[in-house]
Motif scaffolding. Structure first.
Motif, PDB file in Angstrom:
ATOM      1  N   PHE A 119       0.844  -1.192   0.000  1.00 39.76           N
ATOM      2  CA  PHE A 119       0.000   0.000   0.000  1.00 39.76           C
ATOM      3  C   PHE A 119       0.882   1.246   0.000  1.00 39.76           C
ATOM      4  CE2 PHE A 119      -2.318  -3.377   2.099  1.00 39.76           C
ATOM      5  CZ  PHE A 119      -3.520  -3.364   1.406  1.00 39.76           C
ATOM      6  N   ASP A 120       0.358   2.348  -0.469  1.00 35.65           N
ATOM      7  CA  ASP A 120       1.105   3.607  -0.472  1.00 35.65           C
ATOM      8  C   ASP A 120       0.884   4.300   0.873  1.00 35.65           C
ATOM      9  OD1 ASP A 120       2.548   5.843  -1.148  1.00 35.65           O
ATOM     10  OD2 ASP A 120       0.966   6.699  -2.403  1.00 35.65           O
ATOM     11  N   LEU A 121       1.727   3.995   1.841  1.00 37.44           N
ATOM     12  CA  LEU A 121       1.573   4.544   3.195  1.00 37.44           C
ATOM     13  C   LEU A 121       2.647   5.581   3.533  1.00 37.44           C
ATOM     14  CD1 LEU A 121       0.772   1.219   5.100  1.00 37.44           C
ATOM     15  CD2 LEU A 121      -0.836   2.922   4.241  1.00 37.44           C
ATOM     16  N   LYS A 122       3.361   6.060   2.526  1.00 36.44           N
ATOM     17  CA  LYS A 122       4.457   7.004   2.779  1.00 36.44           C
ATOM     18  C   LYS A 122       4.011   8.245   3.532  1.00 36.44           C
ATOM     19  CE  LYS A 122       5.861   6.017  -1.507  1.00 36.44           C
ATOM     20  NZ  LYS A 122       5.609   6.512  -2.752  1.00 36.44           N
ATOM     21  N   ASN A 123       2.819   8.728   3.230  1.00 34.91           N
ATOM     22  CA  ASN A 123       2.327   9.962   3.851  1.00 34.91           C
ATOM     23  C   ASN A 123       1.532   9.718   5.126  1.00 34.91           C
ATOM     24  OD1 ASN A 123       3.475  11.546   1.819  1.00 34.91           O
ATOM     25  ND2 ASN A 123       1.705  11.196   0.496  1.00 34.91           N
ATOM     26  N   ASP A 124       1.270   8.477   5.438  1.00 34.45           N
ATOM     27  CA  ASP A 124       0.520   8.156   6.656  1.00 34.45           C
ATOM     28  C   ASP A 124       1.489   8.077   7.833  1.00 34.45           C
ATOM     29  OD1 ASP A 124      -1.793   8.005   5.179  1.00 34.45           O
ATOM     30  OD2 ASP A 124      -1.689   5.840   4.915  1.00 34.45           O
ATOM     31  N   LYS A 125       1.329   8.978   8.756  1.00 35.61           N
ATOM     32  CA  LYS A 125       2.230   9.032   9.912  1.00 35.61           C
ATOM     33  C   LYS A 125       1.839   8.034  10.996  1.00 35.61           C
ATOM     34  CE  LYS A 125       4.610  12.666   8.553  1.00 35.61           C
ATOM     35  NZ  LYS A 125       5.319  12.292   7.375  1.00 35.61           N
ATOM     36  N   ALA A 126       0.533   7.657  11.032  1.00 30.17           N
ATOM     37  CA  ALA A 126       0.078   6.797  12.124  1.00 30.17           C
ATOM     38  C   ALA A 126      -0.920   5.752  11.629  1.00 30.17           C
ATOM     39  CB  ALA A 126      -0.571   7.627  13.222  1.00 30.17           C
ATOM     40  N   ILE A 127      -0.884   4.647  12.311  1.00 35.64           N
ATOM     41  CA  ILE A 127      -1.907   3.614  12.186  1.00 35.64           C
ATOM     42  C   ILE A 127      -2.610   3.642  13.533  1.00 35.64           C
ATOM     43  CG2 ILE A 127      -2.358   1.155  11.882  1.00 35.64           C
ATOM     44  CD1 ILE A 127       0.385   1.061  10.345  1.00 35.64           C
ATOM     45  N   ASN A 128      -3.863   4.044  13.565  1.00 42.18           N
ATOM     46  CA  ASN A 128      -4.528   4.317  14.833  1.00 42.18           C
ATOM     47  C   ASN A 128      -4.736   3.091  15.708  1.00 42.18           C
ATOM     48  OD1 ASN A 128      -4.753   7.119  14.520  1.00 42.18           O
ATOM     49  ND2 ASN A 128      -6.552   6.861  13.225  1.00 42.18           N
ATOM     50  N   PHE A 129      -5.170   1.978  15.111  1.00 37.72           N
ATOM     51  CA  PHE A 129      -5.538   0.835  15.938  1.00 37.72           C
ATOM     52  C   PHE A 129      -5.332  -0.457  15.162  1.00 37.72           C
ATOM     53  CE2 PHE A 129      -8.545  -2.245  17.695  1.00 37.72           C
ATOM     54  CZ  PHE A 129      -8.322  -2.113  19.055  1.00 37.72           C
ATOM     55  N   VAL A 130      -4.729  -1.447  15.821  1.00 35.14           N
ATOM     56  CA  VAL A 130      -4.575  -2.790  15.245  1.00 35.14           C
ATOM     57  C   VAL A 130      -5.025  -3.790  16.287  1.00 35.14           C
ATOM     58  CG1 VAL A 130      -2.925  -4.529  14.442  1.00 35.14           C
ATOM     59  CG2 VAL A 130      -2.647  -2.140  13.744  1.00 35.14           C
ATOM     60  N   LYS A 131      -5.805  -4.765  15.849  1.00 33.47           N
ATOM     61  CA  LYS A 131      -6.196  -5.868  16.734  1.00 33.47           C
ATOM     62  C   LYS A 131      -5.705  -7.161  16.119  1.00 33.47           C
ATOM     63  CE  LYS A 131      -9.982  -8.147  19.133  1.00 33.47           C
ATOM     64  NZ  LYS A 131      -9.465  -9.486  19.037  1.00 33.47           N
ATOM     65  N   THR A 132      -5.028  -7.965  16.937  1.00 37.38           N
ATOM     66  CA  THR A 132      -4.599  -9.287  16.497  1.00 37.38           C
ATOM     67  C   THR A 132      -5.268 -10.335  17.381  1.00 37.38           C
ATOM     68  OG1 THR A 132      -2.656  -9.329  17.942  1.00 37.38           O
ATOM     69  CG2 THR A 132      -2.352  -8.422  15.729  1.00 37.38           C
ATOM     70  N   ASP A 133      -5.537 -11.466  16.797  1.00 33.25           N
ATOM     71  CA  ASP A 133      -6.097 -12.608  17.526  1.00 33.25           C
ATOM     72  C   ASP A 133      -5.769 -13.831  16.677  1.00 33.25           C
ATOM     73  OD1 ASP A 133      -7.497 -14.515  18.914  1.00 33.25           O
ATOM     74  OD2 ASP A 133      -9.401 -13.448  18.896  1.00 33.25           O
ATOM     75  N   THR A 134      -4.526 -14.260  16.772  1.00 32.86           N
ATOM     76  CA  THR A 134      -4.021 -15.272  15.846  1.00 32.86           C
ATOM     77  C   THR A 134      -3.668 -16.585  16.527  1.00 32.86           C
ATOM     78  OG1 THR A 134      -1.797 -14.330  15.977  1.00 32.86           O
ATOM     79  CG2 THR A 134      -3.213 -13.541  14.198  1.00 32.86           C
ATOM     80  N   GLN A 135      -4.404 -16.881  17.599  1.00 32.17           N
ATOM     81  CA  GLN A 135      -4.323 -18.188  18.237  1.00 32.17           C
ATOM     82  C   GLN A 135      -2.886 -18.593  18.587  1.00 32.17           C
ATOM     83  OE1 GLN A 135      -7.693 -17.336  18.148  1.00 32.17           O
ATOM     84  NE2 GLN A 135      -7.610 -19.358  19.027  1.00 32.17           N
ATOM     85  N   GLY A 136      -2.272 -17.805  19.470  1.00 27.45           N
ATOM     86  CA  GLY A 136      -0.936 -18.138  19.981  1.00 27.45           C
ATOM     87  C   GLY A 136       0.205 -17.594  19.153  1.00 27.45           C
ATOM     88  N   LYS A 137      -0.078 -16.847  18.078  1.00 26.26           N
ATOM     89  CA  LYS A 137       0.967 -16.320  17.199  1.00 26.26           C
ATOM     90  C   LYS A 137       1.015 -14.798  17.170  1.00 26.26           C
ATOM     91  CE  LYS A 137       3.283 -18.262  14.489  1.00 26.26           C
ATOM     92  NZ  LYS A 137       4.709 -18.567  14.603  1.00 26.26           N
ATOM     93  N   ASP A 138       0.265 -14.132  18.040  1.00 24.94           N
ATOM     94  CA  ASP A 138       0.201 -12.666  18.012  1.00 24.94           C
ATOM     95  C   ASP A 138       1.572 -12.016  18.150  1.00 24.94           C
ATOM     96  OD1 ASP A 138      -2.467 -13.701  18.598  1.00 24.94           O
ATOM     97  OD2 ASP A 138      -3.030 -11.612  18.877  1.00 24.94           O
TER      98      ASP A 138
END
Length: 150
Positions: free
Chosen positions: A56-75
């Motif tokens: 993705f073109d994220l060069k101008n994005d300074k922040a990622i506000n929120f990420v949720k992981t739930d990967t069954q023991g691999k987070d």
């Protein structure tokens, strides 16, 4: 495909749990503690989150506000796979323990130490999940008004 702490494209074994709860499928083999059988074992292409985000073109994005992981023991491995993007994340909601429902699951204490070393504080704690807050982006923690996780 799957997300894991890998370089480039890899291939990984994926354990597909029964239709009773397909959301418990994982790159880790379930133990009897999970209480759900494995329907199928397959090979899947595996990428890092950094590789996915590079698409993705994220060069101008300074922040990622929120990420949720739930990967069954691999987070923990998924979080490590964010690479250069990790420092942009403001809040990270992760499953830090599955109560030994998977073989070789992550170590909760190691996960917390890693996050602290990357300037993330634990903000909310439950037995299975933690919310981490990036100290680089949050200067006044007292202004946060996030409810507790049950």
């Amino acid at each position: 495909g799957a997300i894991d702490s890998v370089n480039g494209l890899a291939s990984s074994t994926f354990y597909c749990t029964s239709e009773e709860n397909t959301g418990c499928s994982s790159l880790l083999k379930p133990t009897k503690n999970l209480g759900i059988g494995v329907n199928e074992v397959i090979e899947v292409p595996t990428y890092s989150m950094e590789h996915v985000l590079d698409q993705f073109d994220l060069k101008n994005d300074k922040a990622i506000n929120f990420v949720k992981t739930d990967t069954q023991g691999k987070d923990f491995d998924v979080v490590k796979s964010f690479g250069k993007y990790l420092e942009r994340i403001k809040f990270l909601h992760c499953e830090v323990s599955t109560n030994n429902q998977y073989e070789n699951e992550q170590n909760k204490d190691d996960f917390i130490k890693y996050m602290n070393s990357r300037l993330f504080d634990v903000y909310i704690v439950s037995s299975f999940d933690h919310v981490f807050v990036n100290k680089r982006t949050m200067t006044d923690m007292s202004k946060l008004n996030i409810p507790n996780i049950p």
